[in-house]
Scaffold this active site. Sequence first.
Site, mmCIF file in Angstrom:
data_model
loop_
_atom_site.group_PDB
_atom_site.id
_atom_site.type_symbol
_atom_site.label_atom_id
_atom_site.label_comp_id
_atom_site.label_asym_id
_atom_site.label_seq_id
_atom_site.Cartn_x
_atom_site.Cartn_y
_atom_site.Cartn_z
ATOM 1 N NE ARG A 1 12.896 -29.396 74.632
ATOM 2 C CZ ARG A 1 12.568 -29.419 75.761
ATOM 3 N NH1 ARG A 1 11.223 -28.825 75.996
ATOM 4 N NH2 ARG A 1 13.158 -29.469 76.852
ATOM 5 C CG LEU B 1 10.124 -35.424 70.442
ATOM 6 C CD1 LEU B 1 8.834 -36.658 70.234
ATOM 7 C CD2 LEU B 1 10.843 -35.200 69.550
ATOM 8 C CG HIS C 1 7.546 -44.760 80.719
ATOM 9 N ND1 HIS C 1 8.695 -44.008 80.681
ATOM 10 C CD2 HIS C 1 7.196 -45.190 82.134
ATOM 11 C CE1 HIS C 1 9.000 -43.682 82.090
ATOM 12 N NE2 HIS C 1 8.110 -44.436 82.823
ATOM 13 C CD GLU D 1 10.546 -51.549 77.888
ATOM 14 O OE1 GLU D 1 11.127 -51.084 76.914
ATOM 15 O OE2 GLU D 1 11.419 -51.505 79.014
#
Length: 211
Positions: free
Chosen positions: A63, A91, A107, A172
């Site tokens: 990461r 992240l 989302h 979306e």
Amino acid sequence: MAMRLAVLISGRGSNLQALIEACADPGYPAEIGVVISNRADAPGLMRAVAADIPTIVIAHRDRGEFAAEADMRLRAEGVELICLAGFMRLLDTNFVEGWRDRVVNIHPSLLPAFRGLHAQRQALAVGVRFTGCTVHFVRPEVDTGPIIAQAVVPVLPGDDEAKLSARILAAEHRLYPLAVRLVATGRTRIVDGRVEIDGWQAPDFAKLNPC
Ligand code: GRF
């Protein structure tokens, strides 16, 4: 001047496509400077290539390493706003804080309901009558952060995960370009952890909710 975006993807990239199409309108206040994927085989990369947008693949083994390289590339590209569009990795906290209020995500639920994976499946399991999608500024905790815009989608008798996901996805594709437009035109302000939008009118909601 158009706000310079980076779009981060991991897969199909249909939201990326919606943003590409929005940016193709000369009146749209943003442009995509680069598309970054953590997977070399993400089909969405081909959408960027087809639109002549530079692509970068950064493998996501660690990461911290991903964050350091992404940060360097994003700054080199002069990116002003990062749009997560089906980016399936968490992240790094320092990265998110370093880009505070300059990372947005989409989302497939009406947050704060159904955070995390399989939001549509979660909605079906609970039996809600309406669900939808949310674009929000990103905070380190997954699927949290000040909400910019939401669209409501009905759950219909006979829905399965695929049918509901498709209905939400269509919403979306309308919602993300609209939310990015609000940010790129400087109409969003974060006050006490909530987003205030200058000049937001009731008819704007109707555009998002044709049902
Ligand atoms: C979308 O449902 C988005 O809300 C979620 O991941 C999916 C990505 O789809 N974060 P696509 O790659 O944009 O087609």
